[in-house]
Design a protein around this motif. Structure first.
Motif, mmCIF file in Angstrom:
data_model
loop_
_atom_site.group_PDB
_atom_site.id
_atom_site.type_symbol
_atom_site.label_atom_id
_atom_site.label_comp_id
_atom_site.label_asym_id
_atom_site.label_seq_id
_atom_site.Cartn_x
_atom_site.Cartn_y
_atom_site.Cartn_z
ATOM 1 N N ASP A 176 0.726 -1.333 0.100
ATOM 2 C CA ASP A 176 0.186 0.168 0.115
ATOM 3 C C ASP A 176 0.896 1.207 -0.095
ATOM 4 O O ASP A 176 0.627 2.387 -0.691
ATOM 5 N N THR A 177 2.152 1.348 0.549
ATOM 6 C CA THR A 177 2.753 2.383 0.681
ATOM 7 C C THR A 177 4.340 1.876 0.541
ATOM 8 O O THR A 177 4.576 0.992 0.806
ATOM 9 N N ARG A 200 6.518 5.031 -10.401
ATOM 10 C CA ARG A 200 5.225 5.597 -11.310
ATOM 11 C C ARG A 200 4.950 4.874 -12.588
ATOM 12 O O ARG A 200 3.878 4.656 -12.851
ATOM 13 N N ARG A 203 3.269 1.760 -11.599
ATOM 14 C CA ARG A 203 1.819 2.042 -11.108
ATOM 15 C C ARG A 203 0.981 2.353 -12.449
ATOM 16 O O ARG A 203 -0.372 1.747 -12.279
ATOM 17 N N LEU A 224 -0.985 0.526 -5.071
ATOM 18 C CA LEU A 224 -0.998 1.923 -4.808
ATOM 19 C C LEU A 224 0.638 2.394 -4.618
ATOM 20 O O LEU A 224 0.763 3.611 -5.114
ATOM 21 N N HIS A 226 2.052 4.285 -2.249
ATOM 22 C CA HIS A 226 2.006 5.563 -1.960
ATOM 23 C C HIS A 226 3.156 5.803 -1.267
ATOM 24 O O HIS A 226 3.399 5.242 -0.130
ATOM 25 N N PRO A 227 3.872 6.942 -1.593
ATOM 26 C CA PRO A 227 5.311 7.214 -0.937
ATOM 27 C C PRO A 227 4.907 7.759 0.400
ATOM 28 O O PRO A 227 4.390 8.919 0.325
ATOM 29 N N LEU A 228 5.345 7.252 1.444
ATOM 30 C CA LEU A 228 5.272 7.636 2.809
ATOM 31 C C LEU A 228 6.074 9.022 3.168
ATOM 32 O O LEU A 228 6.010 9.684 3.882
ATOM 33 N N LEU A 262 7.884 12.240 -5.567
ATOM 34 C CA LEU A 262 6.662 12.574 -5.564
ATOM 35 C C LEU A 262 5.989 13.224 -6.802
ATOM 36 O O LEU A 262 4.669 13.771 -6.808
ATOM 37 N N SER A 274 9.049 15.411 3.906
ATOM 38 C CA SER A 274 8.995 13.938 3.580
ATOM 39 C C SER A 274 9.711 13.349 4.187
ATOM 40 O O SER A 274 9.884 12.313 4.317
ATOM 41 N N ARG A 330 1.539 9.052 9.898
ATOM 42 C CA ARG A 330 1.353 9.176 8.376
ATOM 43 C C ARG A 330 0.383 8.163 7.923
ATOM 44 O O ARG A 330 -0.401 8.461 6.867
ATOM 45 N N LEU A 334 -3.513 8.633 5.673
ATOM 46 C CA LEU A 334 -3.772 8.103 4.274
ATOM 47 C C LEU A 334 -5.439 8.201 4.317
ATOM 48 O O LEU A 334 -6.045 7.829 5.026
#
Length: 339
Positions: A176-177, A200, A203, A224, A226-228, A262, A274, A330, A334
């Motif tokens: 997910d992340t 990217r 994805r 996903l 997602h960059p944390l 990002l 970040s 964090r 989300l």
């Protein structure tokens, strides 16, 4: 349940050490944690298990029959994907090893590296909705999901190797992340410039070429990733690498992360939104922790942590507790979803 992959395509930044200690600290904070070793080097598995336990797991992985593994659960990820590799069927359930109450491990195995070619072949075939190819590509996702349900985990930490190959593509699609451990040096900056566009691209390909034609009945990840954010792993300062040089690279990381990872090239050049934490170097604690088979922040005087070393142990505990709390915040921020 939410999953976090710890990933940097540059090796040697302390990724596995970070995964190991985060798993223990998150469990200490009351979470049910499943650590998953998808790095064929299996360093996370070796950190959790002593040599005798590791030998038992790997011998069982090599020797157990398919019927036994289907009944009791495969002892490693490599054993779980063996039917796919041999063209004999789909994944087997993977048995999670209990490390402590609320902490489990899905063990890795060096033989997982042989799955790379099968994953590479399956990737383009999945664009046409080929069920066998998609079962291969989604194997890690389904292994993780089943193991997490079995132990009722609420956080999954996924350790992956330092490359952009097919194994890591399948592993990261299952996440997910993504949390990025970094060193403040030229190599990490260069790695970020490769990492961001690759994530990217994976994805986009998954969302636009695979998911629209996904056959019903195949449990596929959302992809996903997602960059944390990132964690700076501070090196030992040396005379030939003074603080000034370290600071120069440290100051460049926020902008490179925003632009490359990002995809925000116009992000303000000030601030470090970040950056989750900077972890000091605990090099003197590592050999003691290895011998004691425990996290650095659990070392006691009986383990050799004497005098000023015990002060460093306490700082280590505080640092990882703070990092874990920031990471949890964090994750809570989300958009609500479950894998």
């Amino acid at each position: 349940m939410i999953s976090v992959a710890l990933f940097n395509n540059k090796g040697g930044v302390g990724k596995t050490t970070l995964t190991y200690h985060l798993a223990h600290m998150l469990q200490r904070l009351g979470h049910r944690v499943l650590a998953v070793d998808l790095d064929p080097q299996s360093n996370l598995t070796a950190a959790f298990l002593d040599d005798e336990a590791l030998e038992d797991v790997w011998q069982e992985s090599n020797g157990a029959s398919g019927a036994e593994e289907a009944d009791q659960g495969a002892p490693t990820v490599a054993a779980a994907v063996k039917p796919i590799m041999e063209g004999m069927g789909d994944i087997l359930p993977c048995r999670a090893v209990t490390i402590a109450e609320g902490l489990w491990l899905v063990a890795g195995d060096l033989t997982l590296s042989s799955f790379e070619d099968r994953l590479s072949e399956a990737w383009p075939k999945g664009f046409t909705g080929d069920p066998a190819a998609l079962r291969t590509t989604t194997a890690f996702h389904r292994i993780i999901q089943a193991a997490a349900r079995e132990v009722d985990a609420d956080i999954v930490l996924i350790d992956v190797g330092p490359n952009l190959g097919a194994i890591n593509r399948a592993a990261l699609l299952a996440a997910d992340t993504v949390l990025v451990p970094l060193a403040a040096d030229l190599f990490s900056l260069r790695g970020l410039r490769n990492l961001g566009p690759t994530l990217r691209a994976w994805r986009r390909t998954w969302h636009y070429k695979v998911m629209p034609d996904l056959p019903s009945g195949i449990d596929a990840p959302a992809g996903l990733m997602h960059p944390l954010g990132y964690v700076i792993m501070q090196p030992t300062m040396r005379l030939d690498r003074p603080v000034r040089a370290y600071q120069r690279w440290l100051d460049r990381i926020p902008q490179v992360f925003a632009s490359a990872v990002l995809d925000e090239p116009n992000a303000p050049p000030t601030g470090r939104p970040s950056e989750i934490a900077t972890l000091r170097n605990y090099q003197s604690l590592m050999p003691l922790a290895h011998d004691a088979r425990k996290p650095m922040f659990d070392l006691r005087s009986a383990d050799g942590a004497l005098g000023s070393t015990q002060t460093l142990v306490q700082r280590c505990f505080q640092d990882f507790q703070s990092l874990s709390e920031k990471l949890l915040k964090r994750l809570e921020g989300l958009p609500a979803h479950t894998s």
